[in-house]
Design an enzyme around this catalytic site. Structure first.
Site, PDB file in Angstrom:
ATOM      1  N   LYS A  88      41.818  32.882  53.102  1.00  0.00           N
ATOM      2  CA  LYS A  88      42.249  32.469  51.504  1.00  0.00           C
ATOM      3  C   LYS A  88      43.375  31.802  51.484  1.00  0.00           C
ATOM      4  O   LYS A  88      43.684  30.735  51.031  1.00  0.00           O
ATOM      5  CB  LYS A  88      42.147  33.764  50.761  1.00  0.00           C
ATOM      6  CG  LYS A  88      40.726  34.164  50.681  1.00  0.00           C
ATOM      7  CD  LYS A  88      40.734  35.779  49.986  1.00  0.00           C
ATOM      8  CE  LYS A  88      39.304  36.063  49.919  1.00  0.00           C
ATOM      9  NZ  LYS A  88      39.363  37.754  49.460  1.00  0.00           N
ATOM     10  N   GLN A 102      43.579  42.244  48.067  1.00  0.00           N
ATOM     11  CA  GLN A 102      42.198  42.389  48.828  1.00  0.00           C
ATOM     12  C   GLN A 102      41.644  43.832  49.182  1.00  0.00           C
ATOM     13  O   GLN A 102      42.325  44.813  49.448  1.00  0.00           O
ATOM     14  CB  GLN A 102      42.675  41.930  50.412  1.00  0.00           C
ATOM     15  CG  GLN A 102      41.575  41.822  51.449  1.00  0.00           C
ATOM     16  CD  GLN A 102      40.648  40.998  51.066  1.00  0.00           C
ATOM     17  OE1 GLN A 102      40.801  39.819  50.820  1.00  0.00           O
ATOM     18  NE2 GLN A 102      39.399  41.147  51.093  1.00  0.00           N
ATOM     19  N   ASP A 123      40.678  37.234  40.872  1.00  0.00           N
ATOM     20  CA  ASP A 123      39.522  37.634  41.415  1.00  0.00           C
ATOM     21  C   ASP A 123      38.377  38.181  40.404  1.00  0.00           C
ATOM     22  O   ASP A 123      37.337  38.619  40.996  1.00  0.00           O
ATOM     23  CB  ASP A 123      40.025  38.966  42.171  1.00  0.00           C
ATOM     24  CG  ASP A 123      39.248  39.077  43.634  1.00  0.00           C
ATOM     25  OD1 ASP A 123      38.405  38.217  43.966  1.00  0.00           O
ATOM     26  OD2 ASP A 123      39.295  40.193  44.085  1.00  0.00           O
TER      27      ASP A 123
END
Ligand code: NAP
Length: 292
Positions: A51, A95, A118
């Site tokens: 990412k 994450q 996200d």
């Protein structure tokens, strides 16, 4: 059978974003995404690296907060709060998975909704249920919908069967397919580990979405001939013939299922790259919103 090429579709989205970032007014700061990683889980290390690299390729700025495996919830909260308060940061990603002693949902909720690129906080997930596209749609489900749309798969009136009901994938993708809007309007069934006679349900699917986390779980006798099959799974299976000692397989038995399917995503190279592309798109959107 057609293979849905997630790499190619993601690459075109990333190229579009790169152009847009390069075209920003001179002297303005580019979008900035901040990653929080807790511990050194090898899959998490690899996802954050990927990412980070993609953001850099696009010309975005990145921040990386690394916290030890045994970090307290208070320290994690402090790191989130600092990024929430920093006007130079437009998007924040924590994450997953977090170590067991931390409450993942509580951490997702703590991210300011306008930086929750996200899309796993309460506000952004809730907007999906309200058919409201003003928020950030969580990345893997958004990537699946984009793959289907760009591959010319119409969902309206079709039976979409989702296997898996996680917060990250199964539940939100089911809600997206169900939305009363163009490129959705499906009839949706969601299955999970307590579903009785799973194969009888998956065989009814016009579009089958597998998000289970068990290597090659979906076999040929679970799939209707002509179905579109989306394999979300990313599983490491031991493979001594590979240099790194493992290979990646999906939740679908690709060799057995692919001859039956009308379209199917491979693993790797299907949903995975789309997840990253959608994260970048959400970060760009967050940056545009604040007027740079
Ligand atoms: P998860 O949170 O572990 O959820 C798995 C789901 O599968 C659960 O709802 C579980 O049911 C269901 N399940 C487990 N065993 C089953 C069985 N025997 N029959 C029917 N359903 C069963 O996993 P996840 O986060 O959704 O991830 C799923 C997979 O996608 C993993 O391989 C993960 O690595 C991958 N993934 C890929 C991406 C990407 O970018 N491509 C992104 C995220 C995840 P219960 O709810 O009843 O336990």
């Amino acid at each position: 059978m057609e293979i849905i090429d997630g790499n190619a579709i993601a690459a075109s989205i990333i190229a579009e974003l790169k152009e847009k970032v390069a075209a920003r007014p001179a002297g303005t700061e580019p979008p900035c995404i901040a990653f929080i990683r807790v511990g050194d889980d090898p899959a998490s290390v690899s996802y954050v690296n990927k990412k980070n690299k993609t953001a850099a390729e696009i010309g975005m700025a990145t921040r990386l907060t690394l916290l030890p495996e045994d970090v307290s919830e208070d320290k994690l909260n402090a790191a989130i709060d600092e990024l929430n308060a920093d006007p130079a940061v437009h998007g924040i990603l924590i994450q997953a998975p977090l170590p067991r002693h931390l409450d993942e949902v509580r951490a997702f909720r703590r991210i300011a909704p306008e930086k929750d690129v996200d899309g796993l906080g309460t506000m952004n997930l809730g907007k999906i249920a309200q058919d409201d596209d003003s928020g950030f749609v969580c990345c893997t489900p958004a990537g699946i919908m984009e793959l289907l749309r760009r591959s010319g798969v119409t969902l309206s009136g079709k039976h979409v069967v989702v296997v898996g009901r996680s917060l990250l994938v199964g539940k939100p993708v089911a809600l997206l397919a169900l939305q009363k809007r163009e490129h959705a309007n499906a009839t949706v069934t969601v299955c999970h580990s307590r579903t009785a006679d799973l194969a009888a349900i998956t065989r009814q699917a016009d579009v089958l979405i597998a998000a289970i986390g068990i290597p090659e779980f979906i076999k040929a006798d679970m799939v209707k001939p002509g179905a579109v099959v989306i394999d979300v799974g990313i599983n490491r299976v031991a493979d001594p013939t590979r240099k790194r000692g493992y290979r990646l397989v999906g939740d679908v038995d690709f060799p057995a299922v692919s001859p039956l399917a009308s379209k199917i995503t491979p693993v790797p190279g299907g949903v995975g790259p789309m997840t990253v592309a959608m994260l970048m798109r959400n970060t760009f959107k967050a940056w545009e919103r604040v007027g740079r």
